[in-house]
Design a protein around this motif. Structure first.
Motif, PDB file in Angstrom:
ATOM      1  N   LEU A  87      -5.425  -4.709  -7.124  1.00 54.33           N
ATOM      2  CA  LEU A  87      -5.942  -3.469  -7.699  1.00 54.33           C
ATOM      3  C   LEU A  87      -5.241  -2.258  -7.095  1.00 54.33           C
ATOM      4  O   LEU A  87      -4.841  -1.336  -7.812  1.00 54.33           O
ATOM      5  CB  LEU A  87      -7.453  -3.363  -7.493  1.00 54.33           C
ATOM      6  CG  LEU A  87      -8.098  -2.061  -7.970  1.00 54.33           C
ATOM      7  CD1 LEU A  87      -7.846  -1.815  -9.455  1.00 54.33           C
ATOM      8  CD2 LEU A  87      -9.598  -2.075  -7.673  1.00 54.33           C
ATOM      9  N   LYS A  88      -5.067  -2.271  -5.788  1.00 60.78           N
ATOM     10  CA  LYS A  88      -4.375  -1.144  -5.138  1.00 60.78           C
ATOM     11  C   LYS A  88      -2.960  -1.006  -5.692  1.00 60.78           C
ATOM     12  O   LYS A  88      -2.503   0.102  -5.985  1.00 60.78           O
ATOM     13  CB  LYS A  88      -4.351  -1.320  -3.622  1.00 60.78           C
ATOM     14  CG  LYS A  88      -3.726  -0.124  -2.929  1.00 60.78           C
ATOM     15  CD  LYS A  88      -3.768  -0.222  -1.431  1.00 60.78           C
ATOM     16  CE  LYS A  88      -3.106   1.006  -0.829  1.00 60.78           C
ATOM     17  NZ  LYS A  88      -2.893   0.911   0.570  1.00 60.78           N
ATOM     18  N   GLY A  89      -2.276  -2.117  -5.863  1.00 61.81           N
ATOM     19  CA  GLY A  89      -0.926  -2.093  -6.440  1.00 61.81           C
ATOM     20  C   GLY A  89      -0.920  -1.541  -7.859  1.00 61.81           C
ATOM     21  O   GLY A  89      -0.029  -0.769  -8.238  1.00 61.81           O
ATOM     22  N   ASP A  90      -1.928  -1.925  -8.647  1.00 61.39           N
ATOM     23  CA  ASP A  90      -2.031  -1.428 -10.023  1.00 61.39           C
ATOM     24  C   ASP A  90      -2.289   0.079 -10.055  1.00 61.39           C
ATOM     25  O   ASP A  90      -1.729   0.795 -10.890  1.00 61.39           O
ATOM     26  CB  ASP A  90      -3.152  -2.157 -10.780  1.00 61.39           C
ATOM     27  CG  ASP A  90      -2.833  -3.628 -11.039  1.00 61.39           C
ATOM     28  OD1 ASP A  90      -1.652  -4.038 -10.873  1.00 61.39           O
ATOM     29  OD2 ASP A  90      -3.768  -4.372 -11.394  1.00 61.39           O
ATOM     30  N   LEU A  91      -3.140   0.557  -9.150  1.00 66.59           N
ATOM     31  CA  LEU A  91      -3.426   1.990  -9.065  1.00 66.59           C
ATOM     32  C   LEU A  91      -2.165   2.770  -8.683  1.00 66.59           C
ATOM     33  O   LEU A  91      -1.854   3.807  -9.289  1.00 66.59           O
ATOM     34  CB  LEU A  91      -4.542   2.260  -8.042  1.00 66.59           C
ATOM     35  CG  LEU A  91      -5.935   1.767  -8.423  1.00 66.59           C
ATOM     36  CD1 LEU A  91      -6.834   1.703  -7.193  1.00 66.59           C
ATOM     37  CD2 LEU A  91      -6.551   2.663  -9.491  1.00 66.59           C
ATOM     38  N   GLU A  92      -1.444   2.252  -7.692  1.00 66.08           N
ATOM     39  CA  GLU A  92      -0.208   2.910  -7.250  1.00 66.08           C
ATOM     40  C   GLU A  92       0.846   2.898  -8.350  1.00 66.08           C
ATOM     41  O   GLU A  92       1.549   3.893  -8.562  1.00 66.08           O
ATOM     42  CB  GLU A  92       0.335   2.227  -5.992  1.00 66.08           C
ATOM     43  CG  GLU A  92      -0.523   2.466  -4.767  1.00 66.08           C
ATOM     44  CD  GLU A  92      -0.125   1.609  -3.563  1.00 66.08           C
ATOM     45  OE1 GLU A  92       0.627   0.612  -3.750  1.00 66.08           O
ATOM     46  OE2 GLU A  92      -0.563   1.932  -2.452  1.00 66.08           O
ATOM     47  N   SER A  93       0.955   1.794  -9.059  1.00 67.32           N
ATOM     48  CA  SER A  93       1.943   1.666 -10.126  1.00 67.32           C
ATOM     49  C   SER A  93       1.666   2.669 -11.252  1.00 67.32           C
ATOM     50  O   SER A  93       2.589   3.334 -11.739  1.00 67.32           O
ATOM     51  CB  SER A  93       1.927   0.237 -10.681  1.00 67.32           C
ATOM     52  OG  SER A  93       2.792   0.132 -11.790  1.00 67.32           O
ATOM     53  N   ALA A  94       0.412   2.767 -11.655  1.00 68.37           N
ATOM     54  CA  ALA A  94       0.056   3.711 -12.720  1.00 68.37           C
ATOM     55  C   ALA A  94       0.356   5.145 -12.289  1.00 68.37           C
ATOM     56  O   ALA A  94       0.922   5.941 -13.057  1.00 68.37           O
ATOM     57  CB  ALA A  94      -1.417   3.558 -13.093  1.00 68.37           C
ATOM     58  N   THR A  95       0.020   5.469 -11.058  1.00 72.16           N
ATOM     59  CA  THR A  95       0.286   6.811 -10.530  1.00 72.16           C
ATOM     60  C   THR A  95       1.787   7.080 -10.491  1.00 72.16           C
ATOM     61  O   THR A  95       2.248   8.143 -10.917  1.00 72.16           O
ATOM     62  CB  THR A  95      -0.323   6.967  -9.120  1.00 72.16           C
ATOM     63  OG1 THR A  95      -1.740   6.781  -9.214  1.00 72.16           O
ATOM     64  CG2 THR A  95      -0.024   8.338  -8.539  1.00 72.16           C
TER      65      THR A  95
END
Length: 145
Positions: A87-95
């Motif tokens: 989830l953290k990776g997905d949040l960072e990727s979207a940002t």
């Protein structure tokens, strides 16, 4: 000879006028698409601050998995670690994708095809933001105070 020249000049004038009108129409369409792209951006951009807050919470939860295990003995810490990290990776990727889009986007481009492609690009990013938001809300809901 004079009539041919006059007719030729007239024909060129008509072609130039229609080309300018066509360009004007393309400019209007490009402007409309640019406005649409910016509206989508403006809709999803505020979510980045929420994503940052989620990342801070995830970091805290990852650092305290053993404490969470004492509260819920059934907690699979390896699986929970994997879910939080993903989830953290997905949040960072979207940002990151939003930052890249903002850096690369040329709002005043009059190229209609470019503007169409950018509307599609930011629309896909909106979908990604919605998916990541759903994932975050689902996974983090039990841990929010």
């Amino acid at each position: 000879m004079m009539k041919k020249y006059t007719l030729g000049t007239l024909a060129l004038g008509i072609l130039a006028t229609s080309a300018c009108q066509n360009t004007s129409g393309q400019n209007e369409e490009a402007e409309k698409l640019a406005t649409e792209a910016i509206e989508i951006h403006d809709e999803i951009m505020p979510q980045i601050s929420t994503f940052s807050k989620h990342e801070i919470l995830i970091d805290s939860l990852l650092q305290n998995l053993s404490l969470l295990k004492t509260v819920d003995s059934n907690l699979d810490t390896a699986e929970t670690n994997k879910k939080f990290s993903t989830l953290k990776g997905d949040l960072e990727s979207a940002t990151d994708k939003m930052m890249v889009w903002m850096k690369e986007y040329v709002a005043d481009s009059t190229d209609v095809n470019y503007q169409k492609a950018e509307v599609n690009r930011i629309s896909e990013l909106k979908t990604e933001f919605e998916q990541v938001t759903y994932e975050a809300e689902s996974l983090l809901a039990p841990f929010k105070k």
